[in-house]
Structure formats: C-alpha cells, structure tokens
Scaffold this motif. Sequence first.
Motif, PDB file in Angstrom:
ATOM      1  N   LEU A   1       3.053  -9.891  -1.104  1.00  0.00           N
ATOM      2  CA  LEU A   1       3.183  -9.816   0.369  1.00  0.00           C
ATOM      3  C   LEU A   1       2.225  -8.907   1.018  1.00  0.00           C
ATOM      4  N   LEU A   2       1.951  -7.698   0.074  1.00  0.00           N
ATOM      5  CA  LEU A   2       0.932  -6.799   0.492  1.00  0.00           C
ATOM      6  C   LEU A   2      -0.403  -7.203   0.298  1.00  0.00           C
ATOM      7  N   GLY A   3      -0.607  -8.251  -0.380  1.00  0.00           N
ATOM      8  CA  GLY A   3      -2.244  -8.468  -0.719  1.00  0.00           C
ATOM      9  C   GLY A   3      -2.679  -7.828  -2.038  1.00  0.00           C
ATOM     10  N   ILE A   4      -1.881  -8.008  -3.156  1.00  0.00           N
ATOM     11  CA  ILE A   4      -2.309  -7.309  -4.448  1.00  0.00           C
ATOM     12  C   ILE A   4      -3.500  -7.856  -4.928  1.00  0.00           C
ATOM     13  N   ASN A   5      -4.062  -8.957  -4.320  1.00  0.00           N
ATOM     14  CA  ASN A   5      -5.392  -9.422  -4.959  1.00  0.00           C
ATOM     15  C   ASN A   5      -6.571  -8.599  -4.066  1.00  0.00           C
TER      16      ASN A   5
ATOM     17  N   LEU B   1      -5.871   0.333   2.781  1.00  0.00           N
ATOM     18  CA  LEU B   1      -5.170  -0.138   1.786  1.00  0.00           C
ATOM     19  C   LEU B   1      -4.018   1.134   1.558  1.00  0.00           C
ATOM     20  N   SER B   2      -4.208   1.984   1.444  1.00  0.00           N
ATOM     21  CA  SER B   2      -3.263   3.158   1.538  1.00  0.00           C
ATOM     22  C   SER B   2      -2.325   3.229   2.653  1.00  0.00           C
ATOM     23  N   ASP B   3      -2.782   3.070   3.845  1.00  0.00           N
ATOM     24  CA  ASP B   3      -1.991   3.143   4.742  1.00  0.00           C
ATOM     25  C   ASP B   3      -0.973   1.868   4.948  1.00  0.00           C
ATOM     26  N   ARG B   4      -1.372   0.736   4.490  1.00  0.00           N
ATOM     27  CA  ARG B   4      -0.694  -0.446   4.334  1.00  0.00           C
ATOM     28  C   ARG B   4       0.467  -0.277   3.475  1.00  0.00           C
ATOM     29  N   LEU B   5       0.128   0.437   2.305  1.00  0.00           N
ATOM     30  CA  LEU B   5       1.219   0.556   1.328  1.00  0.00           C
ATOM     31  C   LEU B   5       2.255   1.629   1.853  1.00  0.00           C
ATOM     32  N   LYS B   6       1.660   2.506   2.614  1.00  0.00           N
ATOM     33  CA  LYS B   6       2.673   3.566   3.208  1.00  0.00           C
ATOM     34  C   LYS B   6       3.411   3.046   4.190  1.00  0.00           C
ATOM     35  N   SER B   7       2.984   2.163   5.186  1.00  0.00           N
ATOM     36  CA  SER B   7       3.492   1.572   6.298  1.00  0.00           C
ATOM     37  C   SER B   7       4.381   0.612   5.946  1.00  0.00           C
ATOM     38  N   CYS B   8       4.101  -0.461   4.911  1.00  0.00           N
ATOM     39  CA  CYS B   8       4.701  -1.473   4.688  1.00  0.00           C
ATOM     40  C   CYS B   8       5.140  -1.710   3.377  1.00  0.00           C
ATOM     41  N   GLY B   9       5.044  -0.612   2.697  1.00  0.00           N
ATOM     42  CA  GLY B   9       5.284  -0.781   1.220  1.00  0.00           C
ATOM     43  C   GLY B   9       6.823  -0.953   0.815  1.00  0.00           C
ATOM     44  N   SER B  10       7.693  -0.752   1.819  1.00  0.00           N
ATOM     45  CA  SER B  10       9.079  -1.110   1.509  1.00  0.00           C
ATOM     46  C   SER B  10       9.716  -2.246   2.072  1.00  0.00           C
TER      47      SER B  10
ATOM     48  N   GLY C   1       0.327  -3.084 -10.639  1.00  0.00           N
ATOM     49  CA  GLY C   1       0.470  -3.544  -9.340  1.00  0.00           C
ATOM     50  C   GLY C   1      -0.357  -3.008  -8.407  1.00  0.00           C
ATOM     51  N   ILE C   2       0.026  -2.798  -7.122  1.00  0.00           N
ATOM     52  CA  ILE C   2      -0.636  -2.218  -5.899  1.00  0.00           C
ATOM     53  C   ILE C   2      -0.895  -0.876  -6.203  1.00  0.00           C
ATOM     54  N   GLU C   3      -0.029  -0.125  -6.619  1.00  0.00           N
ATOM     55  CA  GLU C   3       0.060   1.413  -6.495  1.00  0.00           C
ATOM     56  C   GLU C   3      -0.701   1.799  -7.620  1.00  0.00           C
ATOM     57  N   ILE C   4      -0.741   1.205  -8.870  1.00  0.00           N
ATOM     58  CA  ILE C   4      -1.582   1.351 -10.014  1.00  0.00           C
ATOM     59  C   ILE C   4      -3.166   1.234  -9.713  1.00  0.00           C
ATOM     60  N   ALA C   5      -3.302  -0.068  -8.998  1.00  0.00           N
ATOM     61  CA  ALA C   5      -4.561  -0.269  -8.555  1.00  0.00           C
ATOM     62  C   ALA C   5      -5.368   0.484  -7.605  1.00  0.00           C
ATOM     63  N   LEU C   6      -4.373   1.066  -6.751  1.00  0.00           N
ATOM     64  CA  LEU C   6      -4.900   2.089  -5.730  1.00  0.00           C
ATOM     65  C   LEU C   6      -5.360   3.362  -6.366  1.00  0.00           C
ATOM     66  N   ASN C   7      -4.299   3.903  -7.182  1.00  0.00           N
ATOM     67  CA  ASN C   7      -4.629   4.969  -7.986  1.00  0.00           C
ATOM     68  C   ASN C   7      -5.756   4.947  -8.752  1.00  0.00           C
ATOM     69  N   LEU C   8      -5.963   4.119  -9.580  1.00  0.00           N
ATOM     70  CA  LEU C   8      -7.177   3.740 -10.356  1.00  0.00           C
ATOM     71  C   LEU C   8      -8.413   3.667  -9.570  1.00  0.00           C
ATOM     72  N   ALA C   9      -8.171   2.972  -8.452  1.00  0.00           N
ATOM     73  CA  ALA C   9      -9.599   2.988  -7.445  1.00  0.00           C
ATOM     74  C   ALA C   9      -9.626   4.510  -6.753  1.00  0.00           C
TER      75      ALA C   9
ATOM     76  N   ARG D   1      -2.127 -13.102   6.173  1.00  0.00           N
ATOM     77  CA  ARG D   1      -3.377 -12.556   5.642  1.00  0.00           C
ATOM     78  C   ARG D   1      -4.498 -12.052   6.683  1.00  0.00           C
ATOM     79  N   TYR D   2      -4.425 -12.964   7.681  1.00  0.00           N
ATOM     80  CA  TYR D   2      -5.148 -12.417   8.864  1.00  0.00           C
ATOM     81  C   TYR D   2      -4.616 -11.170   9.572  1.00  0.00           C
ATOM     82  N   LEU D   3      -3.506 -11.107   9.861  1.00  0.00           N
ATOM     83  CA  LEU D   3      -2.559  -9.930  10.639  1.00  0.00           C
ATOM     84  C   LEU D   3      -2.750  -8.742   9.818  1.00  0.00           C
ATOM     85  N   ILE D   4      -2.714  -8.764   8.435  1.00  0.00           N
ATOM     86  CA  ILE D   4      -2.704  -7.596   7.642  1.00  0.00           C
ATOM     87  C   ILE D   4      -4.201  -6.978   7.260  1.00  0.00           C
TER      88      ILE D   4
END
Lengths: 234, 303, 105
Positions: free
Chosen positions: A87-91, B255-264, A47-55, B212-215
């Motif tokens: 939603l968060l853009g995993i790709n 990408l880290s910021d997005r996960l932090k701010s929108c991850g939930s 998922g996105i967390e693992i991908a980010l940690n690997l990166a 996709r554009y917005l994020i």
Amino acid sequence: MNLHELLDELFPDGHEVGCDDEVLVGSGRVKGREVAVIGTAGHAAIGIEIALNLAAAVLQVIESHPGRPILMLVDTQGQRLGRRDELLGINGYLAHLAKCLEMARQRGHRLISLVYAEAVSGGFLSFGMMADEIHTLQETQVRVMNLPAMARITKIPLERLEELSIDSPAFAPGIDNFFKLGGVESVWSTPLSEHLEAALTRKAGADTRSRLGLDRKGRVLAYPVARRVCTERV
Amino acid sequence: MTTTSCRTTGQSYYESNALKRITSLLDPGSFHEIIRPEEKISSPHLRILGQPCSFNDGIIVGAGRLAGKKVLIAGQEGGFMGGAVGEVHGAKLTGLLQRATEEGPDGVLLLLESGGVRLHEANAGLIAVSEIIRSVLAARVAGVPVIGLIGGVYGCFGGMGIVARCCNALIISEEGRMGLSGPEVIETTMGVEEFDASDRALVWRTVGGKHRYLIGEVQRLVDDDVAAFRAAAIELLNDPRPLSLEELQKEHGMLSDRLKSCGSAYDAIDIWHTMGIAEPETLPLLDTAAFHKAVQHVYRGAA
Amino acid sequence: MEQLEYEFDGAGSLRQSGPAVLVGVVSSGNLEVLVESAELGGRGRIVVNTSVRGFGEIWQAVLTDFAGRHNLANLLISINDAGATPAVVSLRLDQAAEEFYRGEP
C-alpha cells in the motif's frame, strides 16, 4: 561465525558497528583505511522501514565522508511480504535504496558486498546486488526459491528439478550456482581482512556479471545478447 | 503538470500486445526491432525444463522515433509467462539500456508488464533484473531519460517493480498496477486475511494506477488509450531529470513523510482521507478526467 | 515438449521475400506463428514445438488444410504452441500468412 567475530575478522584494526532493528551501521578500519559498514542482520525481511534506514545510512556516508568505501553486509530472507508495505509503495522504497547506492558509486565510493548469512530475492536485489563486487562467505545461502516451492509453482516434478539442477545453475539455490552465473564474484575464506583489503584496492568499473557468467559457462547468452542489442546497427 | 488530457481514440493499451503497443506509440513506420524473432533466440533454460519457449523470449526491443525524437524502446509481452524476466529477456533489456548510455538518444521508453523474475530460471533472472536496475541507473547518470509505461494485464511486480521506480518518470493507467509482491503471492504466503487477491476493488485501490499516482509514485495517470500514453511520453521526454544527490535527498524526505503520515494506514481509503480528499470512497468510481479534478487540490506531485 | 515437422508442396511461385512476421503469443491455449522465407526448393516446411504430446495427426490435418488455402512455396513456418485448439491454430496461421503477404505487421 557470529556477527561480532565476523567484524573482528574483517577489521583487525578495530570497528564500531551498531545494530538497531536489524540494521547495521558503523565503520571499521583495515590497514589504516576507514571503511563504512552498512548492512542487515537476523535474516532481516526488508520492509519499508529497513529500506529507508539503509538508504539514510548511505546518504549519510555520502554527505559526511565523501569517497569512503562502503562494505555492505548482507543477511536477508528477502523482501517483507504484506499488504501494508505494498500500500505504501515498498517497491519505491527499495528503488530509492538502489538509487542511493548508485549515487554513492557515482561519487567515488567503492561498494563491496559480503553475504555472511542469507541472501534472497528482493532484499538482495535492492541492496547487496548493487555493489561493484559481490562476495560471500562459505556456508551461506543465496537463493530465489527452494526447489519444492519451485516444483509446486511450475508443476515440474521435484525429482526432475533435482536431476536437472546437477548440470544447470539457473534455478537451484546455492552459492556455487550464483558463482557460475556471475552473480557472485568470489567466496571469501579467512583471513577475511586480506580479501577486503584487496577488494578495496581494485577500481570500480562497469557491471561485469554477464561477462563472468559467460566465462564460467553458467550464463552463456546474457553477455552476447546484451552486446548485440547494444551495438547492432539499425 | 498534474493532468494529461487526451482524446480517446479507442486503442486500449491494456488489451494490446507488446508489438502493437510499440508500433502505435511510436511515429508510424519508425520502429526497427533489434534481434528479430526469426533468429529464434529463446530461453535455453525453458527448453531444458521442457517448457514452451517464445522466439523473442517475451520481449521486443529496438529503436524508433517519438514525435521526431530518437528513442530506444522495449516492450514486455505479458502474455508469455506474465512478462517474467529470464536470462535472454533480461539481456535484451540491459543491452538496450547500455546502448542508451553509449548512444545518448533523446530517451528510453520501457513498456513494463512483468511479474518479475521467471521462476524457471530464477537465479539467472534475479541477476538479470539486477543488471537491468544498474543499467537503468547508468543511463540516467549519462543523462538519458528513462520513462516507464504501465498499463498491461499483468501489471508490474517483483524486481520489475523496483526497476519501474528507478526510472525518471512513470506513466500509468487506472488499469495499471505496480508493486513488489503481487496480491496472489501475498495471499499464498501470508494467508487470505492478509490480502484477498480475489477482491478486485481491494487489489486496484492498493496497487492500482490511481493510488500510485496519488501517493506520488508515478508522474502521469492517463486513460487506457495508447494515444494518451503517447502524449504523456512526449511531454515527459521534454522534462528530463538527471539522477542527482539533491533529488535523492528530496525523495528521501518524501518517503519518510509518507511513512510518518500514512504508516499506520491499512487501506488506501484511509490514506486518501488523510490527504484531505473529502469523499475518498468515491475515487475508484471516477473516470480519469473526473478523478484529476477531484484530487487536484491535494495532489503534491511525484518524486 | 514435442517437435513435429511437416512439408508441403508449394504452388511453384517464388515471390516470397518479405520480412518475417510473428503473430500470437505463447500463453496457455494459444500459440505463436513465425513466417519467413527460406530456400526450400519450392516446398513449404512447418515446424511445430508443442507442449502437448501425441497430437501429430491432428496437427497434420490442420496444417494440410492450411496448406490448401495458401501457397507455402519457400516458406518456413515455425510454431511455439502452448496447447491451442485446432480452431485457434487455424486462425493464427491464416493471420500470419495474411500479414506476411501484406508485408508488414
């Protein structure tokens, strides 16, 4: 072979590899050479967390240990399926991981993948398949989809698929099939450290998988078709 | 660099097939196809399985000009097996990108429309997609900009969703969709309560062009008009960004910021709200121009 | 899959030399038609690959009709069919022939 035994086999001169949330990061030594280790465990769904940690681990090696070879230990059931990851853009996260690995290659890091348990689809694509060389242990699984699921989706009877898969490596799971197609370079057996050492001494080059697939008669069109598109005069 | 305005000329990108998209994007008469359909190089694997084949295996590749600049171009034909990637299809794309690395054109345009790996030749297709990813990145390393265009009926999913995000830049329409696992795949595997693929509004705001554009996943959001795609592609060709460690570190931060701010977050509306958009629920209703106006104060660009 | 082959008399003209054209898409209920010139001694040949077996007679009727509307001399027409209706087949064939004679897609 469990993970600890695997690391002992690969690095007889010692290793320090930690596992945090299915992500493996650390290093090991083979014949006096320091090797970075990055991978996943527990048939991780990427998922996105693992991908980010690997990166992050890849970027860390590039920044702190220029040129250090990277052994990528592959164990994934594929990408994580879910609405929130989409939603968060995993790709984009998986692409980021692939780009970091390409950057490592460009900056002189050897990338060697070893599938030690399972390698499936998207999780394999963005990580293990980015290596210069992809190897597997025996008794591992490499696949996109099992035949019953394929039969359901393609509406081709399972018996027919089973029958055709005897001669065609194109769709049925298995290391042998990926080997014939050029997607797996070789299958390692003990002593693993010797295979690793040999791989580390080879030079990185262009992607040779389609050529391998042709030589092994599993994927006979990929190489000539790509060469033609690459070189034909227009 | 946030808005791309363009007169509507009425040729829908969404409704055009691959050849039509290619010929109307490029300068008139400039397209030369490589490996023409009369050679009938189609999938050997589909034939063995007794499935219908296509003379171009669902993809057209070649060379042409865009506003006078030399480009290589590929168009996936979504109508044939959802643009899925098999051995031949993938090799045409990889060969084109290898050509870009060797020849150094002004850019490569990838008209992406694909569900990902073709399951009838899944192993060969997976390796093919991996070869595409490596050849996109090799072309970028060689300094050739690779620009992806997404606006077709089948969207851009599976491994091709990863390919898309390996490009220098992406152009998408509101109708365009991009992701990894398509809504139908998630619904089938995880259940309808996880993702109701028949809820079109939900699908579009989760994987559609506006979100996709917005994020920050794509550089340009344009009208569903081939001319608008063309104008955006011309602009992006003039702004090549080579793959660099610095860019990747920046992307990592984003990408880290997005996960932090929108991850939930569980719905795009929550994310748009977090971004500071006053009436996020109205965004799906706006046309492209009104949408750009509504979001320009919060839009932070793409990485 | 089933492969069917038909031959028709051409009207003697040998002007067919334009670039090949491909129209249509192999999606469910649709087909692609490839038209190219070939040295066929003044005759025309149509090769059909179809996912639906057992419709040889209907193909024969639709294609004979088509051959009546166009001069197929030295034309090779290849079809990949995914279950198109006769009406769709006729439409695509006419489209393909027109594009071929016009010389560009």
